[in-house]
Design a protein around this motif. Structure first.
Motif, PDB file in Angstrom:
ATOM      1  N   ALA A   1      -1.835 -13.082  -3.985  1.00  0.00           N
ATOM      2  CA  ALA A   1      -2.038 -12.347  -2.725  1.00  0.00           C
ATOM      3  C   ALA A   1      -3.195 -12.979  -1.970  1.00  0.00           C
ATOM      4  N   PHE A   2      -2.979 -13.313  -0.701  1.00  0.00           N
ATOM      5  CA  PHE A   2      -3.989 -13.913   0.156  1.00  0.00           C
ATOM      6  C   PHE A   2      -4.395 -12.924   1.246  1.00  0.00           C
ATOM      7  N   GLU A   3      -5.644 -13.055   1.663  1.00  0.00           N
ATOM      8  CA  GLU A   3      -6.141 -12.226   2.753  1.00  0.00           C
ATOM      9  C   GLU A   3      -5.487 -12.637   4.067  1.00  0.00           C
ATOM     10  N   GLY A   4      -4.987 -11.665   4.788  1.00  0.00           N
ATOM     11  CA  GLY A   4      -4.341 -11.968   6.052  1.00  0.00           C
ATOM     12  C   GLY A   4      -3.256 -10.970   6.397  1.00  0.00           C
ATOM     13  N   PRO A   5      -2.389 -11.345   7.322  1.00  0.00           N
ATOM     14  CA  PRO A   5      -1.352 -10.389   7.749  1.00  0.00           C
ATOM     15  C   PRO A   5      -0.288 -10.127   6.700  1.00  0.00           C
ATOM     16  N   ASP A   6      -0.180 -10.985   5.666  1.00  0.00           N
ATOM     17  CA  ASP A   6       0.862 -10.801   4.657  1.00  0.00           C
ATOM     18  C   ASP A   6       0.426  -9.892   3.520  1.00  0.00           C
ATOM     19  N   GLN A   7      -0.777  -9.386   3.536  1.00  0.00           N
ATOM     20  CA  GLN A   7      -1.209  -8.464   2.496  1.00  0.00           C
ATOM     21  C   GLN A   7      -0.786  -7.048   2.866  1.00  0.00           C
ATOM     22  N   GLY A   8      -0.702  -6.192   1.860  1.00  0.00           N
ATOM     23  CA  GLY A   8      -0.315  -4.809   2.139  1.00  0.00           C
ATOM     24  C   GLY A   8       0.159  -4.106   0.888  1.00  0.00           C
TER      25      GLY A   8
ATOM     26  N   GLU B   1       5.884  -6.338   6.225  1.00  0.00           N
ATOM     27  CA  GLU B   1       7.257  -6.777   5.986  1.00  0.00           C
ATOM     28  C   GLU B   1       7.308  -7.875   4.936  1.00  0.00           C
ATOM     29  N   ALA B   2       6.281  -8.722   4.893  1.00  0.00           N
ATOM     30  CA  ALA B   2       6.256  -9.781   3.886  1.00  0.00           C
ATOM     31  C   ALA B   2       6.135  -9.203   2.483  1.00  0.00           C
ATOM     32  N   VAL B   3       5.310  -8.177   2.329  1.00  0.00           N
ATOM     33  CA  VAL B   3       5.160  -7.550   1.010  1.00  0.00           C
ATOM     34  C   VAL B   3       6.461  -6.875   0.599  1.00  0.00           C
ATOM     35  N   SER B   4       7.118  -6.216   1.513  1.00  0.00           N
ATOM     36  CA  SER B   4       8.396  -5.574   1.199  1.00  0.00           C
ATOM     37  C   SER B   4       9.435  -6.602   0.775  1.00  0.00           C
ATOM     38  N   ARG B   5       9.454  -7.736   1.444  1.00  0.00           N
ATOM     39  CA  ARG B   5      10.425  -8.777   1.099  1.00  0.00           C
ATOM     40  C   ARG B   5      10.147  -9.374  -0.280  1.00  0.00           C
TER      41      ARG B   5
ATOM     42  N   THR C   1       4.024   2.728  -6.282  1.00  0.00           N
ATOM     43  CA  THR C   1       3.382   1.967  -5.208  1.00  0.00           C
ATOM     44  C   THR C   1       2.917   0.631  -5.765  1.00  0.00           C
ATOM     45  N   ILE C   2       3.263  -0.440  -5.095  1.00  0.00           N
ATOM     46  CA  ILE C   2       2.897  -1.791  -5.513  1.00  0.00           C
ATOM     47  C   ILE C   2       1.895  -2.330  -4.503  1.00  0.00           C
ATOM     48  N   SER C   3       0.724  -2.730  -5.000  1.00  0.00           N
ATOM     49  CA  SER C   3      -0.355  -3.244  -4.144  1.00  0.00           C
ATOM     50  C   SER C   3      -0.326  -4.767  -4.173  1.00  0.00           C
ATOM     51  N   PHE C   4      -0.187  -5.361  -3.011  1.00  0.00           N
ATOM     52  CA  PHE C   4      -0.240  -6.815  -2.853  1.00  0.00           C
ATOM     53  C   PHE C   4      -1.469  -7.127  -2.011  1.00  0.00           C
ATOM     54  N   LEU C   5      -2.647  -6.996  -2.630  1.00  0.00           N
ATOM     55  CA  LEU C   5      -3.932  -7.131  -1.947  1.00  0.00           C
ATOM     56  C   LEU C   5      -4.784  -8.175  -2.657  1.00  0.00           C
TER      57      LEU C   5
ATOM     58  N   GLY D   1      -3.823  -2.729  -8.555  1.00  0.00           N
ATOM     59  CA  GLY D   1      -3.396  -1.444  -9.129  1.00  0.00           C
ATOM     60  C   GLY D   1      -4.086  -1.200 -10.460  1.00  0.00           C
ATOM     61  N   TRP D   2      -4.648  -0.039 -10.617  1.00  0.00           N
ATOM     62  CA  TRP D   2      -5.413   0.277 -11.814  1.00  0.00           C
ATOM     63  C   TRP D   2      -4.526   0.913 -12.867  1.00  0.00           C
ATOM     64  N   PRO D   3      -4.809   0.632 -14.135  1.00  0.00           N
ATOM     65  CA  PRO D   3      -4.013   1.264 -15.194  1.00  0.00           C
ATOM     66  C   PRO D   3      -4.317   2.745 -15.277  1.00  0.00           C
TER      67      PRO D   3
END
Length: 262
Positions: free
Chosen positions: A121-128, A153-157, A183-187, A192-194
């Motif tokens: 996961a990279f910082e920018g518009p594709d995170q979410g 939309e990138a995270v959903s894809r 919920t899946i975190s792409f940040l 995501g914490w256990p």
């Protein structure tokens, strides 16, 4: 005789008053030229004096020159975080036999499996973040996937692509269809914490019922305190014992979540 004659004539003209002096003629000046003043004298330049030597006092603090700031770097590297490792076979085996809380271990392992296949996961518009409603058949096969919401939309894809390529999963813990939301975190700062399995062996809490509500016709019920049985022996289960390390991890997760001390 001549002296007497002259003496008789002298008082006749000596005692007479003198005639007044004629008045001066009136003069009018139409313009008066200003008188030129001499220029002021130029000030003399003082001679530069020699610098005085100041001896520092014993109690005076030494003056430190501030260090120059580093020049700004125009090319900043975006923050990133690699994907976490997928659950091991031992973790999947433990998750497939964990029945409390609607297969809590199975649900967390499923989310970590999907996140590990989504990449860095990279910082920018594709995170979410993205949230799904999942239904898994008793044999571990995926029955239904429904996206509830997404911030990118990138995270959903990426998440949908990872779900389509999931490896074969073990059967569900209860032998029944497992329905849950994940919920899946792409940040670039957390994946995501256990969850904590500390008190999962306790019975499920009863649904909330306001003891003071009354419709006005039925006899009112006296509010009673909910009775909770003591935890059974062996609670919490293995691998989730109440240790100092687990308390530290739980406290760290809370600090990162609520940004305490920042």
């Amino acid at each position: 005789m001549s002296l007497v004659l002259h003496a008789s004539l002298l008082p006749s003209w000596w005692g007479k008053p003198k005639p007044p002096a004629p008045d001066e003629p009136l003069q009018v000046r139409m313009m008066v030229e200003p008188e030129a003043k001499p220029p002021p004298p130029k000030p003399r330049m003082a001679k530069p004096s020699k610098p005085r030597r100041v001896t520092p006092s014993k109690h005076a603090r030494p003056q430190t020159t501030p260090e120059p700031l580093p020049p700004p770097n125009p090319e900043t590297v975006p923050m990133s975080m690699p994907a976490p490792s997928a659950p091991t076979a031992e973790e999947w085996q433990l998750a497939s036999t964990y029945t409390p809380r609607n297969g809590k271990r199975y649900r967390y392992a499923w989310g970590q499996q999907v996140r590990s296949m989504m990449g860095t996961a990279f910082e920018g518009p594709d995170q979410g973040m993205v949230r799904f409603r999942i239904e898994i058949a008793p044999d571990g096969k995926l029955s239904k996937v429904e996206q509830l919401w997404s911030t990118s939309e990138a995270v959903s894809r990426l998440a949908r692509k990872a779900i389509e390529n999931l490896p074969p999963l073990p059967p569900t813990p209860s032998g029944k269809p497992l329905i849950f939301e994940q919920t899946i975190s792409f940040l670039p700062y957390e994946t995501g914490w256990p969850p904590s399995y500390k008190l999962d062996c306790l019975p499920e809490p009863l649904p909330f019922n306001n003891p003071f509500a009354w419709n006005g016709s039925s006899p009112p019920d006296v509010a009673k305190r909910e009775h909770r049985p003591p935890p059974p022996e062996g609670c919490p289960p293995d691998s989730t014992e109440d240790t100092i390390e687990e308390e530290e991890r739980s406290f760290k997760r809370q600090m990162e979540q609520w940004r305490w001390g920042r």
